[in-house]
Scaffold this active site. Structure first.
Site, PDB file in Angstrom:
ATOM      1  N   HIS A 283      -8.890  -1.708 -45.745  1.00 29.08           N
ATOM      2  CA  HIS A 283      -7.857  -1.852 -46.788  1.00 29.08           C
ATOM      3  C   HIS A 283      -6.990  -0.621 -46.566  1.00 29.08           C
ATOM      4  CE1 HIS A 283      -6.751  -2.793 -51.237  1.00 29.08           C
ATOM      5  NE2 HIS A 283      -5.964  -1.781 -50.857  1.00 29.08           N
TER       6      HIS A 283
ATOM      7  N   HIS B 145      -4.973   9.065 -46.269  1.00 29.09           N
ATOM      8  CA  HIS B 145      -5.735  10.246 -46.663  1.00 29.09           C
ATOM      9  C   HIS B 145      -4.745  11.378 -46.926  1.00 29.09           C
ATOM     10  CE1 HIS B 145      -9.726   8.879 -44.901  1.00 29.09           C
ATOM     11  NE2 HIS B 145      -8.893   8.087 -44.231  1.00 29.09           N
TER      12      HIS B 145
ATOM     13  N   HIS C 240      -5.104   2.643 -46.289  1.00 32.59           N
ATOM     14  CA  HIS C 240      -5.190   3.829 -47.157  1.00 32.59           C
ATOM     15  C   HIS C 240      -4.644   5.028 -46.409  1.00 32.59           C
ATOM     16  CE1 HIS C 240      -8.986   3.272 -44.981  1.00 32.59           C
ATOM     17  NE2 HIS C 240      -9.093   4.591 -44.926  1.00 32.59           N
TER      18      HIS C 240
ATOM     19  N   ASP D 232     -11.747  11.073 -52.388  1.00 34.54           N
ATOM     20  CA  ASP D 232     -12.653  10.528 -51.383  1.00 34.54           C
ATOM     21  C   ASP D 232     -14.086  10.915 -51.747  1.00 34.54           C
ATOM     22  OD1 ASP D 232     -12.202   9.608 -48.118  1.00 34.54           O
ATOM     23  OD2 ASP D 232     -14.177  10.297 -48.753  1.00 34.54           O
TER      24      ASP D 232
ATOM     25  N   ASN E 201      -6.032   6.007 -40.627  1.00 34.77           N
ATOM     26  CA  ASN E 201      -6.778   5.556 -39.460  1.00 34.77           C
ATOM     27  C   ASN E 201      -6.582   4.054 -39.293  1.00 34.77           C
ATOM     28  OD1 ASN E 201      -7.946   8.109 -38.814  1.00 34.77           O
ATOM     29  ND2 ASN E 201      -9.359   7.863 -40.526  1.00 34.77           N
TER      30      ASN E 201
ATOM     31  N   HIS F 144      -4.158  -6.080 -51.402  1.00 35.67           N
ATOM     32  CA  HIS F 144      -4.845  -5.870 -50.120  1.00 35.67           C
ATOM     33  C   HIS F 144      -3.904  -6.002 -48.923  1.00 35.67           C
ATOM     34  CE1 HIS F 144      -8.359  -5.756 -47.464  1.00 35.67           C
ATOM     35  NE2 HIS F 144      -7.636  -6.555 -46.692  1.00 35.67           N
TER      36      HIS F 144
ATOM     37  N   CYS G 176     -14.004  -6.494 -50.479  1.00 30.56           N
ATOM     38  CA  CYS G 176     -13.292  -5.277 -50.048  1.00 30.56           C
ATOM     39  C   CYS G 176     -13.511  -4.193 -51.099  1.00 30.56           C
ATOM     40  CB  CYS G 176     -11.803  -5.565 -49.866  1.00 30.56           C
ATOM     41  SG  CYS G 176     -10.825  -4.071 -49.597  1.00 30.56           S
TER      42      CYS G 176
ATOM     43  N   CYS H 205     -10.334  -2.975 -52.836  1.00 33.56           N
ATOM     44  CA  CYS H 205      -9.837  -3.943 -53.822  1.00 33.56           C
ATOM     45  C   CYS H 205     -10.665  -3.828 -55.103  1.00 33.56           C
ATOM     46  CB  CYS H 205      -9.920  -5.368 -53.271  1.00 33.56           C
ATOM     47  SG  CYS H 205      -8.584  -5.820 -52.145  1.00 33.56           S
TER      48      CYS H 205
HETATM   49  P1  AMP Z   1     -11.386   5.577 -43.041  1.00 32.99           P
HETATM   50  O1  AMP Z   1     -12.582   6.043 -42.254  1.00 32.99           O
HETATM   51  O2  AMP Z   1     -10.078   6.121 -42.592  1.00 32.99           O
HETATM   52  O3  AMP Z   1     -11.366   4.055 -43.150  1.00 32.99           O
HETATM   53  O4  AMP Z   1     -11.559   6.166 -44.495  1.00 32.99           O
HETATM   54  C1  AMP Z   1     -12.330   5.553 -45.473  1.00 32.99           C
HETATM   55  C2  AMP Z   1     -12.666   6.615 -46.475  1.00 32.99           C
HETATM   56  O5  AMP Z   1     -13.109   5.993 -47.653  1.00 32.99           O
HETATM   57  C3  AMP Z   1     -13.778   7.572 -46.029  1.00 32.99           C
HETATM   58  O6  AMP Z   1     -13.248   8.904 -45.999  1.00 32.99           O
HETATM   59  C4  AMP Z   1     -14.853   7.395 -47.100  1.00 32.99           C
HETATM   60  O7  AMP Z   1     -15.498   8.597 -47.441  1.00 32.99           O
HETATM   61  C5  AMP Z   1     -14.050   6.829 -48.254  1.00 32.99           C
HETATM   62  N1  AMP Z   1     -14.779   6.015 -49.192  1.00 32.99           N
HETATM   63  C6  AMP Z   1     -15.611   4.984 -48.914  1.00 32.99           C
HETATM   64  N2  AMP Z   1     -16.088   4.453 -50.056  1.00 32.99           N
HETATM   65  C7  AMP Z   1     -15.545   5.160 -51.072  1.00 32.99           C
HETATM   66  C8  AMP Z   1     -15.647   5.102 -52.490  1.00 32.99           C
HETATM   67  N3  AMP Z   1     -16.404   4.190 -53.118  1.00 32.99           N
HETATM   68  N4  AMP Z   1     -14.949   5.996 -53.227  1.00 32.99           N
HETATM   69  C9  AMP Z   1     -14.182   6.923 -52.621  1.00 32.99           C
HETATM   70  N5  AMP Z   1     -14.030   7.021 -51.290  1.00 32.99           N
HETATM   71  C10 AMP Z   1     -14.706   6.157 -50.528  1.00 32.99           C
HETATM   72 ZN    ZN Z   2      -8.794  -4.707 -50.147  1.00 38.53          ZN
END
Ligand code: AMP
Ligand code: ZN
Length: 112
Positions: free
Chosen positions: A96, A100, A98, A29, A85, A45, A3, A6
């Protein structure tokens, strides 16, 4: 577990942190959708909002009382949007939980 969030929480993958305490982490992001785009995650997680259990209430409450403090530290004085989302229809790409935080500019009236 494979993950990415994580791994970010464990410091195994770098991130641009804007807030951290023992339970949660907020970082920029990597593909910002607004001038300010930060993700807030629990360090432990949880897959998504859909997978929340009563035992997660404390950390989710903590995230939500901390979000305004993070927003303030980011200078989001005229508002911001908080989004989580859930699942394929919402295009959840990281499994995982999150939240925004989007802001720093006038956001679209429509959310989708
Ligand atoms: P979601 O589409 O709601 O699952 O959002 C996942 C978010 O994680 C997206 O906006 C990606 O740009 C962001 N993301 C993915 N990998 C990373 C990373 N290594 N560092 C920062 N943001 C990330
Ligand atoms: Zn995780």
């Amino acid at each position: 577990m494979d993950c990415i969030f994580c791994m970010i929480a464990e410091g195994k993958i770098p991130s641009t942190k804007v807030y951290e305490d023992d339970k949660i982490l907020a970082f920029r992001d990597i593909n910002p959708q607004a001038k300010v785009h930060v993700l807030v995650i629990p360090k432990a997680h949880i897959g998504s909002v859909d997978e929340l259990k009563e035992e997660n209430v404390d950390v989710v409450s903590h995230i939500f009382v901390t979000i305004p403090k993070i927003a303030k530290s980011l200078g989001l004085s005229s508002g911001y949007r908080v989004i989580s989302n859930v699942g394929p229809d919402a295009c959840q790409s990281v499994h995982h939980i999150h939240f925004h935080i989007l802001g720093g500019e006038q956001l679209a009236e429509k959310m989708c």
